[in-house]
Enzyme design. Structure first.
Site, mmCIF file in Angstrom:
data_model
loop_
_atom_site.group_PDB
_atom_site.id
_atom_site.type_symbol
_atom_site.label_atom_id
_atom_site.label_comp_id
_atom_site.label_asym_id
_atom_site.label_seq_id
_atom_site.Cartn_x
_atom_site.Cartn_y
_atom_site.Cartn_z
ATOM 1 N N THR A 98 0.829 -1.207 0.000
ATOM 2 C CA THR A 98 0.000 0.000 0.000
ATOM 3 C C THR A 98 0.865 1.259 0.000
ATOM 4 O OG1 THR A 98 -0.201 -0.014 2.414
ATOM 5 C CG2 THR A 98 -1.893 -1.155 1.193
ATOM 6 N N THR A 99 1.969 1.218 0.748
ATOM 7 C CA THR A 99 2.850 2.385 0.765
ATOM 8 C C THR A 99 3.469 2.584 -0.619
ATOM 9 O OG1 THR A 99 3.352 1.767 3.039
ATOM 10 C CG2 THR A 99 4.718 3.476 2.060
ATOM 11 N N ASP A 391 -1.080 -8.855 6.542
ATOM 12 C CA ASP A 391 -0.360 -8.601 5.285
ATOM 13 C C ASP A 391 0.297 -9.880 4.795
ATOM 14 O OD1 ASP A 391 -1.000 -5.948 5.461
ATOM 15 O OD2 ASP A 391 1.060 -5.189 5.268
HETATM 16 N N1 ATP Z 1 15.122 -7.305 3.606
HETATM 17 C C1 ATP Z 1 14.829 -6.369 2.695
HETATM 18 N N2 ATP Z 1 15.802 -5.731 2.015
HETATM 19 C C2 ATP Z 1 15.506 -4.781 1.112
HETATM 20 N N3 ATP Z 1 14.267 -4.397 0.803
HETATM 21 C C3 ATP Z 1 13.261 -4.986 1.437
HETATM 22 C C4 ATP Z 1 13.478 -6.006 2.415
HETATM 23 N N4 ATP Z 1 12.280 -6.384 2.893
HETATM 24 C C5 ATP Z 1 11.352 -5.652 2.238
HETATM 25 N N5 ATP Z 1 11.923 -4.812 1.356
HETATM 26 C C6 ATP Z 1 11.284 -3.869 0.446
HETATM 27 O O1 ATP Z 1 10.497 -2.948 1.181
HETATM 28 C C7 ATP Z 1 9.394 -2.533 0.395
HETATM 29 C C8 ATP Z 1 8.106 -2.721 1.150
HETATM 30 O O2 ATP Z 1 8.089 -1.890 2.276
HETATM 31 P P1 ATP Z 1 6.805 -1.773 3.210
HETATM 32 O O3 ATP Z 1 6.336 -3.120 3.575
HETATM 33 O O4 ATP Z 1 7.165 -0.821 4.275
HETATM 34 O O5 ATP Z 1 5.769 -1.044 2.282
HETATM 35 P P2 ATP Z 1 4.618 -1.626 1.368
HETATM 36 O O6 ATP Z 1 4.675 -3.100 1.298
HETATM 37 O O7 ATP Z 1 4.668 -0.885 0.093
HETATM 38 O O8 ATP Z 1 3.322 -1.111 2.116
HETATM 39 P P3 ATP Z 1 2.560 -1.725 3.397
HETATM 40 O O9 ATP Z 1 3.336 -2.909 3.858
HETATM 41 O O10 ATP Z 1 2.584 -0.592 4.359
HETATM 42 O O11 ATP Z 1 1.214 -2.053 2.891
HETATM 43 C C9 ATP Z 1 9.399 -3.386 -0.851
HETATM 44 O O12 ATP Z 1 9.918 -2.652 -1.928
HETATM 45 C C10 ATP Z 1 10.288 -4.530 -0.464
HETATM 46 O O13 ATP Z 1 10.923 -5.120 -1.573
HETATM 47 MG MG MG Z 2 4.714 -4.350 3.047
#
Ligand code: ATP
Ligand code: MG
Length: 548
Positions: A98-99, A391
């Protein structure tokens, strides 16, 4: 808004309505949408920060989840609301990302603003964005790789990626194992997954490590009477959506009782009525009753005497889940109680969890009912944990259904950006500018991941671009080692659907906002440009004031 007729102005809008047109309207809408994106940007990625949201009555929510932040903020501006909608759509469709969707949407608009300044017409930008979004879907499908739905190792990695940065770091592995197990249990033979079958029950107390999975359902209630059995085997379950109580009169009526005899008669009558209801329950053969409404003291006594296990004021959502788990029908009137409406469960028991009684419905008629009990130190911890688990459940479910994943850590965004630039030059013309803008907008994801981890975004982007130019398609940002690394090998993988959905809805909202050149608002609504102060407030911590 008015027209002229023989020198006489004709007003067609109500007094107090406002109208903004052309570049002003675009400017305001874009500013509002960007403000929403910047409000959630700092939460992106494994090193993203959390937000504390305090509502009008002082309730506090601490979260990293994009959609939760935006839902909690009281957003008023119509264009800003459109951004919130994409977060909600993303949440409904995949449960994660979502972010990402909102941040990409904001960046697309920012790049569009630059083009507008260079006098590129909004429809040209919109057209280019649409083309780019379609091409992006194609490229994403091309770089995705297949997985086996039975491959629990990779499913666990996917759950871990979804949970990263959401306050469960220490017990992530254990929780992810539970999540994958739960999803495997609820997967249908035809490969579809309904995460609704997994119920999350929160308990404050104990540590995250004590969280466990139960094959069956857990209801956070106690049986109504201590004389009732604690354990019922071969339960015949009645789900009742009517009160087991003496019926109160609909209208305000007064009963005047003038003698003790009359009072006794009245009470006897009341007891007789309740007894009739209880007898109906007994006659149906039910030995467990879940009642969505109340159960009267006298009724409790008679039910206990009959050895029936009864629970009252069960939540509607629990009743629905119980219906699914036990195969029982929801009975909405006392007269409709009958044997045919009953459901089954192997055992129903009241047990203690963290010192509080809960009801366990196990060996269900429908084996797809699964519950996860999550424990944690405080309300805020378990609440955020629940969101993280939700999630992760959704994401694992999506992968089991689609069997397609991409690498994380900004890898797909960099690859898309590179390939879209190539595509842009093949298109040429003014659309090329828009497609190029789209390509560079996607870099906001790895850039933000770097910024949030305290790394230099320029260096990191250079590193990543170089890797991708050498054909290393799965290279993303390793935020812990501060360099580009193979995300697939590191086990940072996400469902393909998270990316396809995020990019298509971000593009859609950007195009929709760009195409608006006239805002006609009735008095008090519609919003102008948010002030500097409001923008700053939104970009930082805390709630967002009404953007008027
Ligand atoms: N260990 C990691 N190393 C690098 N990037 C990562 C890692 N884990 C997750 N990510 C990256 O972080 C991002 C997701 O971040 P986050 O979960 O905060 O936001 P989102 O999934 O867009 O939204 P939300 O989870 O709030 O609905 C993705 O681009 C994912 O590939
Ligand atoms: Mg996420």
């Amino acid at each position: 808004m008015s027209a002229q007729l023989g020198g006489q102005p004709i007003l067609i809008l109500k007094e107090g309505s406002s109208r903004t047109r052309g570049r002003d309207a675009q400017g305001m809408n874009i500013a509002a949408a960007k403000a929403v994106a910047s409000a959630v940007r700092t939460t992106l990625g494994p090193k993203g920060m959390d937000k504390m949201l305090v509502d009008t009555i002082g309730d506090v929510v601490i979260t990293n989840d994009g959609v939760t932040i935006l839902k909690e903020m009281d957003i008023e501006h119509p264009a800003a609301k459109m951004m919130v909608e994409i977060a909600k759509t993303q949440d409904d469709e995949v449960g994660d990302g979502t972010t990402t969707a909102v941040v990409v949407g904001g960046e697309l608009l920012k790049k569009a603003e630059d083009l507008l300044e260079q006098d590129v017409h909004p429809t040209v930008i919109a057209q280019g964005y649409r083309q780019a979004a379609n091409k992006a879907q194609e490229i994403l499908r091309d770089i995705a790789f297949d997985i086996q739905p039975g491959d629990t190792a990779i499913l666990t990695k996917i759950a871990e990626t979804a949970m990263t940065g959401k306050g469960a770091e220490s017990s992530k592995e254990k929780l992810c194992e539970l999540i994958v197990k739960a999803i495997t249990m609820v997967t249908d033979e035809d490969g579809t997954v309904d995460t609704e079958n997994v119920k999350i029950e929160k308990k404050v107390g104990g540590s995250i490590d004590d969280s466990e999975i139960i094959e069956g359902m857990i209801i956070d209630k106690e049986r109504v009477h201590s004389g009732m059995p604690k354990l019922v085997k071969d339960a015949k379950v009645l789900l009742l959506n009517a009160a087991i109580e003496f019926k109160k009169t609909e209208v305000d009526a007064e009963i005047s009782i003038t003698s003790p005899d009359q009072l006794q008669m009245f009470l006897d009558e009341e007891e007789k009525m309740i007894k009739t209801i209880v007898n109906k329950v007994i006659a149906s053969g039910a030995n467990v009753v879940f009642c969505q409404k109340g159960i009267d003291d006298i009724a409790q006594h008679y039910l206990a005497k009959a050895g029936i296990f009864a629970v009252r004021r069960v939540k509607k959502s629990d009743m629905e889940k119980l219906a699914r788990a036990t195969g029982a029908a929801l009975v909405s009137s006392i007269d409709a109680i009958s044997t045919e409406e009953l459901g089954k469960a192997g055992r129903i028991e009241e047990r203690k969890v963290s010192g509080e009684e809960m009801i366990f419905v196990e060996e269900c008629y429908n084996p797809k009912a699964v519950s996860i009990i999550i424990k944690g130190g405080t309300d805020h911890v378990v609440d955020e944990l629940e969101r993280a688990i939700e999630d992760a459940l959704r994401v694992v479910g999506v992968v089991v259904e689609d069997k397609k994943v991409v690498a994380g850590g900004g890898a797909p965004e960099i690859e898309l950006s590179l390939r879209l630039r190539e595509y842009a030059s093949s298109v040429g013309g003014r659309a090329q500018l828009a497609i190029e803008a789209f390509a560079s907008a996607l870099e906001i994801i790895p850039r933000t991941l770097a910024e949030n981890a305290g790394l230099d975004p320029i260096d990191m982007l250079v590193d990543l671009r170089a890797a991708h130019e050498q054909g290393k398609k799965t290279f993303g940002l390793d935020v812990f080692a501060a360099k580009a690394a193979d995300m697939k090998a590191a086990g940072v993988v996400e469902p393909l659907r998270v990316k396809t959905q995020a990019i298509s809805s971000a593009a859609e909202v950007a195009v929709m906002i760009l195409r608006i050149d006239d805002v006609i608002a009735s008095s008090g609504k519609g919003g102008g440009m948010p002030s500097e102060e409001e923008m700053a407030a939104m970009g930082g911590m805390g709630g967002m004031p009404g953007m008027m």
